[in-house]
Design an enzyme around this catalytic site. Sequence first.
Site, PDB file in Angstrom:
ATOM      1  N   GLU A   1     -12.698   1.097   3.698  1.00  0.00           N
ATOM      2  CA  GLU A   1     -11.674   1.116   4.272  1.00  0.00           C
ATOM      3  C   GLU A   1     -12.097   0.654   5.458  1.00  0.00           C
ATOM      4  O   GLU A   1     -10.816   0.412   5.883  1.00  0.00           O
ATOM      5  CB  GLU A   1     -11.770   3.077   4.251  1.00  0.00           C
ATOM      6  CG  GLU A   1     -11.868   3.907   2.531  1.00  0.00           C
ATOM      7  CD  GLU A   1     -11.959   5.105   2.840  1.00  0.00           C
ATOM      8  OE1 GLU A   1     -11.252   5.478   4.041  1.00  0.00           O
ATOM      9  OE2 GLU A   1     -12.413   5.201   1.913  1.00  0.00           O
TER      10      GLU A   1
ATOM     11  N   ASP B   1     -16.101  11.282  10.822  1.00  0.00           N
ATOM     12  CA  ASP B   1     -17.055   9.613  11.122  1.00  0.00           C
ATOM     13  C   ASP B   1     -17.830   9.991  12.382  1.00  0.00           C
ATOM     14  O   ASP B   1     -19.247  10.003  12.346  1.00  0.00           O
ATOM     15  CB  ASP B   1     -16.957   8.453  10.181  1.00  0.00           C
ATOM     16  CG  ASP B   1     -16.516   9.083   9.257  1.00  0.00           C
ATOM     17  OD1 ASP B   1     -15.462  10.040   8.815  1.00  0.00           O
ATOM     18  OD2 ASP B   1     -17.089   8.341   8.276  1.00  0.00           O
TER      19      ASP B   1
ATOM     20  N   GLU C   1     -22.742   6.930   2.010  1.00  0.00           N
ATOM     21  CA  GLU C   1     -21.597   8.158   1.577  1.00  0.00           C
ATOM     22  C   GLU C   1     -21.595   9.377   0.781  1.00  0.00           C
ATOM     23  O   GLU C   1     -21.774  10.644   0.678  1.00  0.00           O
ATOM     24  CB  GLU C   1     -20.637   7.387   1.257  1.00  0.00           C
ATOM     25  CG  GLU C   1     -19.383   8.388   1.090  1.00  0.00           C
ATOM     26  CD  GLU C   1     -17.950   7.852   0.490  1.00  0.00           C
ATOM     27  OE1 GLU C   1     -18.276   6.626   0.175  1.00  0.00           O
ATOM     28  OE2 GLU C   1     -17.147   7.434   1.195  1.00  0.00           O
TER      29      GLU C   1
HETATM   30  C1  BGC Z   1     -14.192   7.540   4.471  1.00  0.00           C
HETATM   31  C2  BGC Z   1     -14.689   9.268   5.341  1.00  0.00           C
HETATM   32  C3  BGC Z   1     -13.710   9.808   5.757  1.00  0.00           C
HETATM   33  C4  BGC Z   1     -13.266  10.607   4.542  1.00  0.00           C
HETATM   34  C5  BGC Z   1     -11.901  11.700   5.518  1.00  0.00           C
HETATM   35  C6  BGC Z   1     -12.808   8.826   3.510  1.00  0.00           C
HETATM   36  O1  BGC Z   1     -12.068   8.323   2.243  1.00  0.00           O
HETATM   37  O2  BGC Z   1     -14.800   6.832   3.271  1.00  0.00           O
HETATM   38  O3  BGC Z   1     -15.516   8.635   5.498  1.00  0.00           O
HETATM   39  O4  BGC Z   1     -14.294  10.465   6.584  1.00  0.00           O
HETATM   40  O5  BGC Z   1     -12.479  10.071   3.644  1.00  0.00           O
HETATM   41  O6  BGC Z   1     -12.227  12.387   4.244  1.00  0.00           O
END
Ligand code: BGC
Length: 924
Positions: free
Chosen positions: A480, A487, A787
């Site tokens: 992304e 984050d 993650e």
């Molecule tokens: C991202 C996260 C982000 C989240 C939101 C994800 O796809 O990688 O780190 O904060 O979506 O829920």
Amino acid sequence: MATAPVTGLTVEYQPAPLAVATPAPRLSWLPGRTQSAYEIEVRAGGGLVARTGRTPGRESHLVEVPGLRVRSDTDYEWRVRVWDQDGAVSDWARDRFGTGLFDAADWTARWVLPRTRPTEVERWTLLDWIKGNRPERDAGERLFPVRLLRQRFTLDTPAARARLFITARGVYTAEIDGAAVGDEVLAPGFDSYASRVSVQCYDVTDLLGAGDHVLGVALADGWWAGRIGLTGSSAQFGTATGAIWQLHVETADGRRHRISSDGDVVAADGPWTHADLFIGERFDARLHDPRWSRPAFDDTAWNPVGTETADPAVLVPFAGEPVRRVGELPALSVTADPGGGWIVDFGQVIAGRVRLTLRAPREGDVVTLEHTETLDADGRWFRNIEGINKDQCDTYVAAGLPTEVWEPAFTFHGFRHVRVRGVDAPPDPGDLVAVVLSSDLRQTGSLRLSDERLDRLHRNVLWSQRANFLSIPMDCPQRERAGWTGDIQVFAPSASNNALVAPFLTRWLDNLRADQYADGRIPITSPRSAYDDELAESQSRFGSIVACAGWSDAIALVPWVLYERYGDRRVLADTLDAALRWIDHQRTAAAELPERLRDVPLAPERQRRQALLYNAGEHFGDWLTPSTLEGRPLHEAIGTAPRLTAELVAPMFQAQTLTVTARSADALGRTGLAAGLRERAARVRAAFAAEYVDAEGRLPVALQGPYVLALAFDMVPDERRPLLVGHLVDLITARGDRLDTGFLSVPYLLDVLWDSGHAELARRLLWQDRCPSWLYEVDRGATTVWEAWDAIAPDGSVRAVSFNHYAFGCVDDVLYRRLAGIRATAPGFRSVVIEPDLAGRLDHAEAAVWTPYGQVRVDWTVTGDTAAIRVDVPHGVEAALVVGGRSTPLAPGTHDLRTAVPTASGHPAAARRRRNSSSETSSR
Ligand code: BGC
């Protein structure tokens, strides 16, 4: 008598910056002794422009000089001297700085638009992503070549001073007469382009002798027009790339010249037949003529460019540190891939790209480089990030020279392994170098722990920070690369120990403010494109979220970290209004009832309470709470934590943001405002406790995260705290001493335990190595923070998730504060407590953190029942050493102390050592 010299002069955190981004730059220095007064003078062209006179005070950090308003594109000199407490004055210490372009009137250049065809608009949705839909045509058919731009100019006298101000809608590299301008990568970086396009400034004096010159610019799609974000949709800011520049030259004879981008620029396709940040790039060396930016080059066949008037309000001076090549990693191994090609291992997950050397390739040989962060359980090629336009593949077409060296210019990848195809023999490892890219922040912190695995954890966090601090604070460098507010909200404290993050995060906060909606909502990602909003509108449940608890609160919580760690008041002042507008939005949104209560008759008192609480609507909640994901495919399980926790988590963050904003208001001297916010926070807390905490101290959801947050954010009256602590401890014990906290609560988990008398349980969680845990990842060979805790499952299988997400690395702050034991107790480290975890499981720790007054450093070793502790305290910092609950003040200077090791709560020191030396330490 002269006192100790003044050192460490900086302007807006940077030593001798070429172009500060603000007309009111703040000055900092390190007094050699405790300062009682200072004096500053600022000069331009030899003339005095501002002076403070002798000013009593201890301030030496981010000092504003009254009346100092610097002019655009001007060089300044400044000097400072200080008086110590005995009245002795130092010598003057001097430095210089230049300035960016601040005023609309500075801009006469026009945007040049070198492409006749607009970038193809690709619009993909989350559903496309989930369904595995892919573009039908190859990148080569959908993307256009990088455009080269040339502008000729002549100087009859050599330059005495020359500054190139330049930026792009897209990403660019610039050269003058074939020489690269600057060492930045992916300039101008990512901004909320509709409001802000950052302008770089380069000193190009040395490139400009008398004679004919060419300014050459290569322009690719970048974040502006390229395929970005989770969906990989293109042209999210615009379909036409462009560049704009002004070259300001002063010749030795005192004349000023200005060369501006305009209709005299010509353009042609370059050797990059396509270049995209996510897809990768293709460079055809046969099309490359290195003379393209030299005066002698024949450009008669080049095309004219379109031009467009610039809106100077959008052109802002770049603030902070640019993206650079910050390191190189050698290839550790090259193995044949049964599927074809060679797999190269660089041993470390990074953001960057590969520099490749080819020996005697044939003309037209096509070599491809694919990138991935992990191989599969059997060491075979495996792409951990699949998705639309997530190719991460670079292609080189050889010219047929004896040696060809190539590094991509307009892309980067998240990877540890590369698969090379198109070469007959296995490549020599020496011919492949991983080039590490990152925003080039000053690495200020250091931490070493005697436990090898924790030490590796810290280094993994550092690598994730480095990779994801790339122009903006990103969630991950492959899938992304978005500026997810949640984050960085959880990670900012850790980040601030490791590097001097203030300029970087301040610039990002400027973008975040620019992205705030008219109704006060703060978006979940910034920079944010119009397509992000369109997409959200077309989705349901958490796909529809535009702003939410824990993410949007970054507008209050991140500036507070910068104030707490760096004493930066201006960032508080600049963001206060945005935080208040977000608070106002929450106040309005609080009127809405959670879905489950909508048809329930509520007593008036409950109605009043509910109307105070921001607890309805969609939120990510305690995102990625481990137990909600176990045993189910991610796409099915990912909504569970939001569903279970949103209603609880949102009002808790509402209260915390009110409290933190009250502190900010206080720090800015707005005491009336602060009191109002505090009073509202108290009402929200009382309503929360009445609605959600029963007499036994139970919350409606039996998950660790909500308990952690309720305790961390003081959501319950004091007398009920022990009950909540008890339930939290029970929940942790029931999970076998394993954490079950999501994104929002994990930063507070260990602190809450430590502060409620459960330090040993906190340590057990920290040293836990069954999944989910930090050391589980380390034991599985992680080189960054993942993650998902089980990105590599206990059975060794590998999941298609990000291997480089810093959010769960927020524990790094605990390593500094609770283990090594350096904790700021006043904003900007005016006071600090050194409280090493002597009663814990480490024999040795050393840590240093940057403070505005110099480094605070601690280095301790436990031998038997005795600890040897060395502490460095800079002048200007009040320090205290706390051992076994006893506090001893430490004056500035270096201290070598010996002390008896205190007992851990309930565990005598002897028991501590037994645990360390026996296999009991390991819970495997
Ligand atoms: C991202 C996260 C982000 C989240 C939101 C994800 O796809 O990688 O780190 O904060 O979506 O829920």
